[in-house]
Design an enzyme around this catalytic site. Structure first.
Site, PDB file in Angstrom:
ATOM      1  CD  GLU A  54      -2.595  -1.658   5.608  1.00 16.96           C
ATOM      2  OE1 GLU A  54      -2.529  -2.614   6.394  1.00 16.96           O
ATOM      3  OE2 GLU A  54      -2.259  -0.501   5.955  1.00 16.96           O
ATOM      4  CD  GLU A  55      -1.306   2.560   7.585  1.00 16.08           C
ATOM      5  OE1 GLU A  55      -1.865   2.074   8.591  1.00 16.08           O
ATOM      6  OE2 GLU A  55      -0.089   2.440   7.361  1.00 16.08           O
ATOM      7  CG  HIS A  98       1.420   2.989  12.460  1.00 15.81           C
ATOM      8  ND1 HIS A  98       0.110   2.610  12.656  1.00 15.81           N
ATOM      9  CD2 HIS A  98       1.721   2.639  11.197  1.00 15.81           C
ATOM     10  CE1 HIS A  98      -0.351   2.045  11.542  1.00 15.81           C
ATOM     11  NE2 HIS A  98       0.622   2.042  10.644  1.00 15.81           N
ATOM     12  CG  ASP A 101       2.043  -3.750   5.257  1.00 19.93           C
ATOM     13  OD1 ASP A 101       2.893  -2.882   5.559  1.00 19.93           O
ATOM     14  OD2 ASP A 101       0.818  -3.533   5.270  1.00 19.93           O
ATOM     15  CG  ASP A 132       3.047   0.594   7.598  1.00 19.51           C
ATOM     16  OD1 ASP A 132       2.621   0.048   6.576  1.00 19.51           O
ATOM     17  OD2 ASP A 132       2.376   0.689   8.654  1.00 19.51           O
ATOM     18  CG  HIS A 150      -0.409   0.021   2.543  1.00 18.98           C
ATOM     19  ND1 HIS A 150      -0.269   1.180   3.274  1.00 18.98           N
ATOM     20  CD2 HIS A 150       0.038  -0.970   3.353  1.00 18.98           C
ATOM     21  CE1 HIS A 150       0.247   0.887   4.468  1.00 18.98           C
ATOM     22  NE2 HIS A 150       0.451  -0.394   4.541  1.00 18.98           N
TER      23      HIS A 150
END
Ligand SMILES: [Zn+2]
Length: 357
Positions: free
Chosen positions: A232-233, A333, A253, A198, A81
């Site tokens: 995706e998130e 994150h 991922d 990410d 993603h």
């Protein structure tokens, strides 16, 4: 057979550029366009977009004469993603500053004092930064450190002349406008430090794999679809867009690095189970065998606070074998970091799967 060589400079250059394209979920089109433009130079790929905005690249095996041919084996797919954490304007405060609503799980302390762009619906962008609402040490003293870092107390200070809601609205800013945090990319000593590795790192893994194989005139053993996801998130990116005849899906991922985790930045990881449950045993073993055969350094791991786009496809009714691989990303994150060794391991795993899977 040995795997084709990865073009390191190409990989790092593409990744750094992609990291610098803003793409919070819901506003990820610039990154989809960027990847589309890059992939358009590989003429063997058939590119298309889903109605939801994801990018699909189809690559069929070529015959000796260079013509493409459908293999007898059913097609496979890989998904990664380009959408990232971010925010939207939730409220314009009476002092002209902005309250935000977060997209995905960005941690407030990790973006305190970070630069942002606010994208207006008219296509303009306005610079600013994220601060706690008790930022001045000379005004608030120790209260500044005690203030909770939460939605109520974090605000955007715009680099524009406004001290009122009316003046901010006059800049063209409205509720719901996209707010993108600076990625702050640095490449040092084999490490790549940036927000949003990410999952842009894995998109770069896929693109680098395509380049390596193309450079050496190789093509995949069976038809493959690359699904570059844009939602995706928030949990449903690949719920749509994977063709129904696809037999195997690999989510590419990030792997979780930190206390209690087996993954690290110098290896790829095969995730056996995450918050959504276990992956497909048979496909896992196929990937283990490929890694063993090609000396690809990898770990196996279990992630607790994690769900993948492949699981979104499973939940949507997708009937495929599903596995999850990716490079170890430290401080996910948050202010993330990867190492070229883990990234190369992931690219090599993708290449091995494409050639022999
Ligand atoms: Zn991700």
């Amino acid at each position: 057979m040995s795997l084709p060589v990865i073009d390191q400079d190409y990989f790092v250059d593409f990744l750094v550029k992609l990291l610098n394209v803003t793409s919070p979920t819901g506003f990820a089109d610039p990154a989809i366009e960027f990847v589309e433009k890059e992939l358009s130079q590989y003429k063997q790929l058939q590119l298309s977009r889903t109605r939801k905005g994801a990018l699909i690249a189809k690559w069929s095996p070529s015959t000796g004469s260079g013509r493409s041919a459908e293999s007898d084996l059913p097609p496979v797919a890989l998904t990664a993603h380009v959408d990232t954490l971010g925010a939207v304007v939730k409220e314009i405060k009476s002092n002209g500053r902005l309250k935000l609503s977060r997209i995905g799980g960005i941690q407030w302390p990790s973006v305190e004092t970070e630069g942002v762009w606010v994208f207006t619906s008219k296509g303009e962008k306005i610079r600013g930064s994220v601060l706690i609402d008790t930022a001045s040490g000379h005004v608030h003293g120790v209260d500044g450190s005690r203030t909770p870092r939460d939605d109520d107390h974090m605000e955007v200070r715009l680099d524009a002349r406004t001290i009122s809601e009316v003046e901010t609205r006059a800049l063209g800013i409205n509720i719901g406008d996209c707010v993108a945090f600076d990625p702050r990319v640095e490449v040092t000593n084999g490490f790549i430090r940036s927000r949003f590795l990410d999952d842009k790192a894995c998109v770069a893994n896929i693109v680098a794999a395509i380049k390596s194989m193309t450079d050496e005139g190789l093509s995949p053993a069976r038809t493959v679809y690359f699904h570059i996801s844009n939602y995706e998130e928030v949990g449903h990116g690949a719920a749509a867009g994977i063709p129904s005849d696809v037999a195997e899906l690999i989510s590419v991922d990030m792997a979780v690095v930190g206390k209690g985790q087996e993954s690290d930045e110098f290896n790829a990881t095969l995730c056996i189970k995450d918050g959504g449950g276990p992956y497909h045993f048979g496909l896992n073993n196929k990937l283990r065998a490929l890694a063993g055969k090609h000396n690809i350094p990898y770990k196996t791991d279990v992630y607790v606070f994690y769900g993948s786009d492949g699981e979104a496809f499973w939940r949507a009714g997708g009937d495929v074998a599903l596995a999850l691989i990716g490079p170890g990303i430290d401080a996910s994150h948050n202010y993330e970091r990867a190492h070229i060794d883990g990234l190369n391991a992931t690219t090599n795993w993708i290449i091995a799967y494409l050639l022999e899977g």
